[in-house]
Every structure is written in C-alpha cells, then in structure tokens.
Design an enzyme around this catalytic site. Sequence first.
Site, PDB file in Angstrom:
ATOM      1  N   GLU A 103       6.713  -8.057 -10.443  1.00  0.00           N
ATOM      2  CA  GLU A 103       7.985  -7.728 -11.094  1.00  0.00           C
ATOM      3  C   GLU A 103       7.963  -7.955 -12.617  1.00  0.00           C
ATOM      4  O   GLU A 103       8.361  -7.082 -13.393  1.00  0.00           O
ATOM      5  CB  GLU A 103       9.029  -8.650 -10.436  1.00  0.00           C
ATOM      6  CG  GLU A 103      10.431  -8.418 -10.805  1.00  0.00           C
ATOM      7  CD  GLU A 103      11.281  -9.665 -10.474  1.00  0.00           C
ATOM      8  OE1 GLU A 103      10.752 -10.629  -9.874  1.00  0.00           O
ATOM      9  OE2 GLU A 103      12.453  -9.651 -10.849  1.00  0.00           O
ATOM     10  N   THR A 126       1.469  -8.547  -5.404  1.00  0.00           N
ATOM     11  CA  THR A 126       2.120  -9.851  -5.226  1.00  0.00           C
ATOM     12  C   THR A 126       2.029 -10.247  -3.766  1.00  0.00           C
ATOM     13  O   THR A 126       2.195  -9.404  -2.876  1.00  0.00           O
ATOM     14  CB  THR A 126       3.605  -9.874  -5.656  1.00  0.00           C
ATOM     15  OG1 THR A 126       4.179 -11.105  -5.177  1.00  0.00           O
ATOM     16  CG2 THR A 126       4.440  -8.734  -5.126  1.00  0.00           C
ATOM     17  N   ASP A 128       4.204 -11.893  -2.474  1.00  0.00           N
ATOM     18  CA  ASP A 128       5.602 -11.969  -2.016  1.00  0.00           C
ATOM     19  C   ASP A 128       6.095 -10.674  -1.350  1.00  0.00           C
ATOM     20  O   ASP A 128       7.109 -10.692  -0.668  1.00  0.00           O
ATOM     21  CB  ASP A 128       6.536 -12.289  -3.195  1.00  0.00           C
ATOM     22  CG  ASP A 128       6.161 -13.581  -3.910  1.00  0.00           C
ATOM     23  OD1 ASP A 128       5.485 -14.424  -3.296  1.00  0.00           O
ATOM     24  OD2 ASP A 128       6.537 -13.735  -5.089  1.00  0.00           O
ATOM     25  N   MET A 170       5.454 -19.632   0.591  1.00  0.00           N
ATOM     26  CA  MET A 170       5.903 -19.037  -0.680  1.00  0.00           C
ATOM     27  C   MET A 170       6.717 -17.760  -0.433  1.00  0.00           C
ATOM     28  O   MET A 170       7.026 -17.436   0.716  1.00  0.00           O
ATOM     29  CB  MET A 170       4.691 -18.735  -1.556  1.00  0.00           C
ATOM     30  CG  MET A 170       4.126 -19.956  -2.250  1.00  0.00           C
ATOM     31  SD  MET A 170       2.805 -19.467  -3.383  1.00  0.00           S
ATOM     32  CE  MET A 170       2.667 -20.936  -4.380  1.00  0.00           C
ATOM     33  N   GLU A 222      10.214 -20.880   0.641  1.00  0.00           N
ATOM     34  CA  GLU A 222      10.529 -21.785  -0.482  1.00  0.00           C
ATOM     35  C   GLU A 222      11.886 -21.482  -1.124  1.00  0.00           C
ATOM     36  O   GLU A 222      12.508 -22.367  -1.709  1.00  0.00           O
ATOM     37  CB  GLU A 222       9.426 -21.716  -1.547  1.00  0.00           C
ATOM     38  CG  GLU A 222       9.245 -20.314  -2.140  1.00  0.00           C
ATOM     39  CD  GLU A 222       8.144 -20.209  -3.180  1.00  0.00           C
ATOM     40  OE1 GLU A 222       7.454 -21.193  -3.457  1.00  0.00           O
ATOM     41  OE2 GLU A 222       7.979 -19.086  -3.731  1.00  0.00           O
ATOM     42  N   ARG A 266       7.603 -33.775  10.154  1.00  0.00           N
ATOM     43  CA  ARG A 266       6.642 -33.763   9.048  1.00  0.00           C
ATOM     44  C   ARG A 266       6.712 -32.402   8.355  1.00  0.00           C
ATOM     45  O   ARG A 266       7.099 -31.401   8.977  1.00  0.00           O
ATOM     46  CB  ARG A 266       5.211 -33.943   9.558  1.00  0.00           C
ATOM     47  CG  ARG A 266       4.937 -35.271  10.194  1.00  0.00           C
ATOM     48  CD  ARG A 266       4.718 -36.348   9.150  1.00  0.00           C
ATOM     49  NE  ARG A 266       4.176 -37.560   9.742  1.00  0.00           N
ATOM     50  CZ  ARG A 266       4.904 -38.511  10.313  1.00  0.00           C
ATOM     51  NH1 ARG A 266       6.223 -38.381  10.396  1.00  0.00           N
ATOM     52  NH2 ARG A 266       4.330 -39.584  10.826  1.00  0.00           N
TER      53      ARG A 266
HETATM   54  O1  F6P Z   1       4.985 -14.681  -7.077  1.00  0.00           O
HETATM   55  C1  F6P Z   1       3.937 -15.294  -6.421  1.00  0.00           C
HETATM   56  C2  F6P Z   1       4.171 -16.766  -6.265  1.00  0.00           C
HETATM   57  O2  F6P Z   1       3.081 -17.318  -5.567  1.00  0.00           O
HETATM   58  C3  F6P Z   1       5.495 -17.144  -5.587  1.00  0.00           C
HETATM   59  O3  F6P Z   1       5.455 -16.992  -4.199  1.00  0.00           O
HETATM   60  C4  F6P Z   1       5.661 -18.564  -6.062  1.00  0.00           C
HETATM   61  O4  F6P Z   1       7.025 -18.955  -6.081  1.00  0.00           O
HETATM   62  C5  F6P Z   1       5.127 -18.515  -7.447  1.00  0.00           C
HETATM   63  O5  F6P Z   1       4.251 -17.404  -7.517  1.00  0.00           O
HETATM   64  C6  F6P Z   1       4.375 -19.753  -7.882  1.00  0.00           C
HETATM   65  O6  F6P Z   1       4.045 -19.620  -9.211  1.00  0.00           O
HETATM   66  P1  F6P Z   1       3.000 -20.530 -10.002  1.00  0.00           P
HETATM   67  O7  F6P Z   1       1.636 -20.023  -9.651  1.00  0.00           O
HETATM   68  O8  F6P Z   1       3.338 -20.296 -11.415  1.00  0.00           O
HETATM   69  O9  F6P Z   1       3.176 -21.929  -9.530  1.00  0.00           O
END
Ligand code: F6P
Length: 342
Positions: A103, A126, A128, A170, A222, A266
């Site tokens: 993005e 990505t 994501d 993530m 997350e 946990r």
């Molecule tokens: O956008 C990919 C991603 O791995 C997300 O899932 C996560 O929130 C973020 O990047 C983590 O970013 P960084 O590598 O800057 O910790």
Amino acid sequence: MRVGVLTGGGDCPGLNAVIRAIVRKGVQEYGYDFTGFRDGWRGPLEGATVRLDIPAVRGILPRGGTILGSSRTNPLHEEDGIDRIKEHIAELEVDAIITIGGEDTLGVATVLSDEHGVPCVGVPKTIDNDLSATDYTFGFDTAVNIATEAIDRLHTTAESHMRVLVVEVMGRHAGWIALHSGLAGGANVILIPEQPFDVEQVCTWVTSRFRASYAPIVVVAEGATPREGDMILKDQSLDSFGHVRLSGVGEWLAKEIEKRTGKEARTTVLGHVQRGGTPSAFDRWLATRFGLHAIDCVRDRDFGKMVSLRGTDIVRVPIADATSRLKTVDPKLYEEVGVFFG
Ligand code: F6P
C-alpha cells in the site's frame, strides 16, 4: 532502455522471484539494462544503486528477502523528495521504475506517476493480502503456510497440558492471514480486525472446547480489537508512513482468558517468522508471472499500471486502484467459518 527496480515496505517471500523474472525477460527478450535501487524509495531518493544483471539474479528464485534491500522510506515526507528522485533518475538515465511494494510503496508510485510524470509500473506484494484490485498478493501464501504449521504444532502441546494457546498472527488491519491459517489449522476461535470481538464470547468458546476434552487454539490477528475498548498495543511508535506498530493483543487476550475461565493460557506471537525464508511454490509461481508481465508493461510504455491476478489471469489495473482502499475480509466469509468456533 534502462529500467530501475525497487522493493519497498516490509519484505516478503517472493520478492527475489519477481526481480529475477523482470531481469531475465528484460535482458533476454528486450535487451534492456537494469539499475537496482537500494532499500525501497531510499534508492531513487539518494541515488543509492546496486548492480542488477543476469549474474546478479542467478540462484535467487527460492531465496527469501530481497537482494535489493527494503525500507519504509517515504520520499513524500522528505524535503524536495520528488525533485531529488527526478534528478537521480535523470542522472542514472533510468527510463522507468518497476516498484514492487504494498500500500505505502505503491502509494508513492501513484503520486510520482500520476502527478509528476515519473514512469512507474507496480507489482503488488505483501503477506497481508490487503491490496485491492488483485485476488492475491505474493507472500501471503507462504505466510499462511508458516502460520498453519505453527498452529498444527501448537495443537499437540496445548493438548498435552490442557491449556489454551493463543496464536497472534500478522496482517495489520486485515484478517486474511488469521482467517486462512486458522481455518487450515483447525483453530477453535479466529479473531480478525474486521469484526471486533466479545471477550466473554471467546471465553464461552474456550470453555466449550475444554468440555469436549480438547485444548482450544485461539488465532488472533494483530489488528483485532475487543468490542469494548481500544486496540491493544505494546507501544505507540509510528513508522514513516504514520502506521502504529501492531502486536500485543495476543498477550492481553491470554491474560483475560485465564482471569475469566480459570484455565491456563499461553501466547505465541509468530511475528517476522511469517515473512522470512523461502517462498512457497504458489508464491514463486505468482511472483514470477507478475515479474514477466511487469516488464511487458514497461515494453508497452503502459505506465501508472500495476499487474494484478484475476482468477488465473494476470491483468493490468491503475496502481491507484490497489491503494485507494484496503481489501478486508467480507463478513459473509467470516460467518462461514464460524461453524468451527467453540
Ligand atoms: O505489512 C506487512 C507486515 O508484516 C504487517 O503484517 C506487520 O504489521 C508489519 O508489516 C510489521 O512491520 P515491521 O517489519 O516494520 O515491524
């Protein structure tokens, strides 16, 4: 023709496969030269380059990460950022830039291309899977496989101790990784950012799973938030695109579950392991096809476009279509998997 290539944002498995396909087809079929830009938009901004030719891409297909390096540098926030990029690409005699990113990185490409006449072609990446205008991004399949394997492993240890295991995955503000890995791994609860959750309901599902003599696995994205209250965060720091660093909801939820059900819980936070290592076969296939079509876009001088997967076809769409809104999980799809909760 000299083509610049950059990889920006969080890295993901398959970046090297795209780079290899671009260079192989560009050199072999079109006789192009390439300039690798270092660390995303930092490369064009500072004129930081790396040699990019056939020997440089040999053997990189199965390698995770990116041979070009990556960063979240945002040139739109730098003084004279756009002018500096234009000067460097003119000095380096770069005629077009293939931008491999999510993005944020593609958002910069949209501005440069649509408002400043810098010839850019986009490739969506990505883990994501949250980019609109493409069915899938590469990197997502590998991340889902890694998370699924982790869930499989957590089932057996959870059952040995009859504990709740909360797995935080993530995905930023989209629940794709949680939904796909949770379904594939047989999770008993899946929580996604698109659907704020009720902690009491989660505890009811957990308790019912114990009643059936099994230990529950709760997969939480997350970015998932409890219905009452705000997003749970470990820290409030922002990256240069203004995004807050997510993570923390898994720890918080395990404590709430322990407090409310009296069962031991946990947390496993999968973190960057989801982004590391060798890409899956699907991601190598998709990334390679994206690379082949991206260099064809350059050959056709079809700038401002991004390659995209539609069904099994690779098509071209305006880069802006991918970044104008996030692709999030459809409530109907989430409802569909609800039959497995509890
Ligand atoms: O956008 C990919 C991603 O791995 C997300 O899932 C996560 O929130 C973020 O990047 C983590 O970013 P960084 O590598 O800057 O910790």
